[in-house]
Motif scaffolding. Sequence first.
Motif, short mmCIF file in Angstrom:
data_model
loop_
_atom_site.label_atom_id
_atom_site.label_comp_id
_atom_site.label_asym_id
_atom_site.label_seq_id
_atom_site.Cartn_x
_atom_site.Cartn_y
_atom_site.Cartn_z
N VAL A 158 -76.51 -74.80 20.49
CA VAL A 158 -77.73 -75.58 21.04
C VAL A 158 -78.09 -76.41 20.11
O VAL A 158 -78.23 -77.89 20.38
N GLY A 159 -78.40 -75.99 18.80
CA GLY A 159 -78.81 -77.10 17.79
C GLY A 159 -77.53 -78.24 17.57
O GLY A 159 -77.92 -79.52 17.26
N ASN A 160 -76.50 -78.02 17.53
CA ASN A 160 -75.25 -79.04 17.64
C ASN A 160 -75.31 -80.06 18.55
O ASN A 160 -75.23 -81.14 18.40
N VAL A 161 -75.83 -79.53 19.82
CA VAL A 161 -75.87 -80.49 20.85
C VAL A 161 -77.02 -81.59 20.77
O VAL A 161 -77.13 -82.71 20.98
N VAL A 162 -78.13 -80.82 20.26
CA VAL A 162 -79.19 -81.59 20.12
C VAL A 162 -79.13 -82.70 18.91
O VAL A 162 -79.57 -83.80 19.10
#
Length: 340
Positions: free
Chosen positions: A302-306
């Motif tokens: 999720v952090g990678n997408v953001v």
Amino acid sequence: MNEKLSVMELLKRAAKLLFSNINLAFFLFFSSLPLFCFLILFELSLQTTISLTYQFLSQELDLGGYFFLQDHKDLSENDLIPWLIQTSLLYFFPYTLLDLFTTTVIVAASSVSYTSGEEEPLGMLCLVQRSAKICRNRLVGCLITSLYVLLLSTSVFFGFFSESVNYLFITSLARDYQRFHSKTAVLFHAVVVLIRGTVFIVLAVKFGNWSAGWNMGLVVSVLEEEEDGEDGKGGIYGTNALSLSYWYGRGHEKRDLLMMLMFLVFAIATRMPCLYSRCSLSLSSSGNGVLYTGLYVGLICVGNVVKWVACVVSYYDCRARVLEKKDDVEIGSKAKGFAT
């Protein structure tokens, strides 16, 4: 255009882009599933490798007085080397390719949604078609840029690793010296911690600056077109992409550094509880290790997408400012020419 976007404004725009287009959110979710599944296997291998390396170095350097090891047992190089080889192979081949594929899809899809200019969110079919076209035309260029980034980031990693090993070695020397001169040894250890801590902080800041440029370079490889390119196929990649990314990032170094450090701290903080409890080594007694690992791997994805959506927003903001300055310079040159 007069005010520069802050880190929080970049993150707010990234979150707004994701939450305002449910099709984009679902598309990025399904695109990240292969990386998520592989990361569970990779993280378990990485946890075991880190734990065994830590135990082996503590054993060889005789750091028992400084570090407390539970379930201590003697290890040899034959116990550690297979895990080092396995983790390295998993990182350099499957992980790098899966991460590149996921990054390219996230950047392409985010760009399509961000620049669509339509009041209604794009449909899933239209979003997939446009993103696939961009990925198909730029995948080779992104691969070349990612190889440069992999080489540079691996060099920095070895710098961190060597600093850690040197610190442990000097600590072992201080421990031996402490048997005869306890006060001097404590002072010596304090000086070593201060010097090594300073070097580590400097390396971390440099890594943050460099990683911001590397990430922007990957975004440039996906989205930037050459002036003489045909049908959107003339992409910019390799050293040209990295050079252009640093040009776009001039004047935004502090903001980009802060954003990269935020995501770096987030990635480390999510891993620490599992590394501390040694989830991978507890698999023999229960399956909780896989559950905990899957939980923090999900948070990392999720952090990678953001992060990549925020990098896309930052790319368009920096690019617009550079083009605006370029137009102002050209207009000023023409005005000066007419005046003379």
